[in-house]
Enzyme design. Structure first.
Site, mmCIF file in Angstrom:
data_model
loop_
_atom_site.group_PDB
_atom_site.id
_atom_site.type_symbol
_atom_site.label_atom_id
_atom_site.label_comp_id
_atom_site.label_asym_id
_atom_site.label_seq_id
_atom_site.Cartn_x
_atom_site.Cartn_y
_atom_site.Cartn_z
ATOM 1 N N HIS A 421 28.064 45.226 -4.956
ATOM 2 C CA HIS A 421 29.317 44.265 -4.409
ATOM 3 C C HIS A 421 29.292 43.966 -2.833
ATOM 4 O O HIS A 421 28.770 44.426 -2.171
ATOM 5 C CB HIS A 421 30.675 44.921 -4.848
ATOM 6 C CG HIS A 421 31.110 46.286 -4.110
ATOM 7 N ND1 HIS A 421 30.460 47.294 -4.363
ATOM 8 C CD2 HIS A 421 31.575 46.655 -2.980
ATOM 9 C CE1 HIS A 421 30.704 48.374 -3.930
ATOM 10 N NE2 HIS A 421 31.526 47.916 -2.806
ATOM 11 N N HIS A 423 31.570 42.742 0.546
ATOM 12 C CA HIS A 423 32.717 42.779 1.214
ATOM 13 C C HIS A 423 32.778 41.613 1.944
ATOM 14 O O HIS A 423 31.987 41.263 2.837
ATOM 15 C CB HIS A 423 32.748 43.883 2.167
ATOM 16 C CG HIS A 423 32.912 45.235 1.319
ATOM 17 N ND1 HIS A 423 34.335 45.739 1.096
ATOM 18 C CD2 HIS A 423 31.874 46.110 1.040
ATOM 19 C CE1 HIS A 423 33.920 46.930 0.045
ATOM 20 N NE2 HIS A 423 32.579 47.183 0.258
#
Length: 480
Positions: A421, A423
């Site tokens: 993922h 940010h």
């Protein structure tokens, strides 16, 4: 021609005078003898504020235990008050408003609702409109026990230590780094505050007579010289009871180590002038902080707090369980579909449970790929295309021109969810004292506990509202 030169000289003189006026600020450093009678101490504080404010000072500094000093643990605990809503602090706030001055009041005996057998030793700064702009809980507790000399001074018997360095506070007299008394013996704290751009270091104190005679002036001058900061140390003086006596000599020291004010052994105050241009000259002529060997040693492992303390809760708020509706698997957790605001063919973007900055969101591949190397070429292209699109969206929504965009690729890089993922954190000027401190907060944001200085989780309703707003914004965003 002569008239022109005369006007030019006058203009330059006025500019210099204006510049001097902007960089020079008068402060008062106070000295008092606190006793167990809180009303008598408040009367003394009130008179000092009233008298010092007539000297055209912008800020007044009071010593540790300016609220009271008792001779036993039971009375010390019984007399403690909360910072927010406590009658003593409310009186200090009224004094600040009445006399139009900022106040440094430290360390007060703060009631500890989570542990009634302990208090906090808390330094607060109040602005001239009566607002508490910051609170700092003493990190280092003074514990000395020498049985053969019948000496026992253990602050930890009745006091809990703080858990954070507090980011310097912007005030009319400069950027202030907050500390209390015994903290001055730990140079790492002072240096950390200076790295965070403090211009003044404050050490409200109640130094014992013996340690004061031996170390007081030396320690304070050393902290001023090595950090090229002004040091302001308000002090207790004289006999508080039959068990305790303080050294006095409240000081203001300049960045070159010169003592500008010394209250000696009397109660009262001294006025000193803070010259921020002179501070800049000292730092410019001998730029010691640019000479620090960051490749060899570092102070980045800080437990830093920038926001003010909130009134303590009896227990952590219960975590809201995810709804029974549709969700997406994100590593070992589920993300409610209602928290997803954008999907592409192979990726999706969703709002965050704990935000390091406003608008902190995440982008992940739909398939649970753990590392970047696990992505197919098609997934990688879609993933990075989605990151670029979401970054552009969040900068538009939050009216910024910058983002921190980061991937923690693997456990040694800080990855705590085994699902790749990214940010995306919108950034604004000054949102962190030093830019890279955002990575400290990011490292902590998935590790919340009662002792870990991370933000608590947001409610599901708050996240759903944000996601819905972003989905709606996307309609206009796409149209443009």
């Amino acid at each position: 021609m002569k008239i022109f030169l005369l006007l030019k000289q006058c203009t330059h003189r006025l500019i210099r005078q204006f510049s001097d006026a902007m960089s020079k600020h008068r402060v008062a450093v106070c000295q008092m003898t606190s006793v167990a009678d809180k009303a008598a101490n408040l009367k003394c504080v009130s008179k000092l504020v009233s008298d010092a404010s007539k000297e055209n000072v912008k800020m007044i500094f009071f010593p540790e235990a300016c609220d009271y000093i008792c001779d036993n643990k039971q009375d010390t605990l019984k007399s403690a008050e909360p910072i927010v809503g406590g009658s003593t602090v409310d009186s200090y706030r009224q004094l600040a408003v009445k006399h139009n001055v900022w106040l440094s009041m430290g360390g007060l005996h703060e009631q500890n609702k989570e542990d009634p057998t302990k208090i906090y030793n808390t330094h607060i700064i109040i602005n001239n409109t009566g607002d508490i702009v910051q609170q700092y809980r003493k990190l280092h507790l003074f514990d000395v026990e020498i049985p053969e000399r019948n000496v026992r001074l253990k602050e930890s018997d009745f006091c809990s230590p703080g858990q954070h360095i507090v980011a310097p506070v912007e005030t009319p007299v400069g950027s202030i780094g907050m500390a209390i008394c015994y903290d001055m013996r730990f140079p790492e704290l002072s240096t950390a505050l200076t790295v965070l751009r403090a211009q003044l270091l404050t050490f409200p104190s109640a130094f014992t007579q013996a340690t004061g005679e031996a170390h007081w002036h030396t320690l304070l001058r050393a902290r001023a010289i090595e950090n090229q900061c002004y040091v302001i140390a308000a002090a207790q003086v004289g006999a508080h009871n039959t068990k305790r006596r303080s050294y006095g000599h409240a000081l203001c020291v300049d960045p070159w180590g010169r003592v500008l004010a010394d209250c000696g052994e009397d109660t009262g105050f001294q006025v000193a002038e803070i010259d921020l241009d002179a501070l800049d000259d000292v730092r410019g002529n001998m730029p010691v902080f640019s000479h620090r060997r960051k490749d060899v040693y570092s102070l980045y492992a800080l437990s830093l707090r920038t926001a003010g303390l909130q009134p303590p809760s009896p227990s952590p708020a219960p975590r809201t369980p995810p709804p029974a509706g549709p969700s997406r698997q994100f590593g070992h957790v589920s993300v409610p579909e209602t928290c997803v605001f954008y999907t592409s063919e192979l990726s999706y973007a969703f709002v965050n449970l704990r935000c390091v900055t406003p608008g902190h969101v995440l982008v992940a591949p739909k398939r649970c790929a753990e590392r970047q190397e696990d992505l197919t070429d098609e997934e990688a292209q879609d993933f990075y295309s989605t990151i670029r699109r979401v970054q552009k969206l969040m900068e538009k929504v939050h009216n910024t021109e910058s983002c921190t965009v980061t991937i923690q690729d693997g456990p040694d890089a800080g990855q705590t969810v085994k699902h790749l993922h990214c940010h995306i954190m919108p950034r604004k000027r000054g949102d962190f004292i030093q830019n890279d401190l955002i990575y400290l907060e990011l490292a902590k944001h998935d590790q919340f506990s009662s002792t870990h200085p991370a933000k608590p989780p947001r409610s599901l309703q708050e996240m759903e509202t944000e996601a819905a707003s972003l989905r709606e914004f996307l309609l206009t965003f796409d149209a443009n």
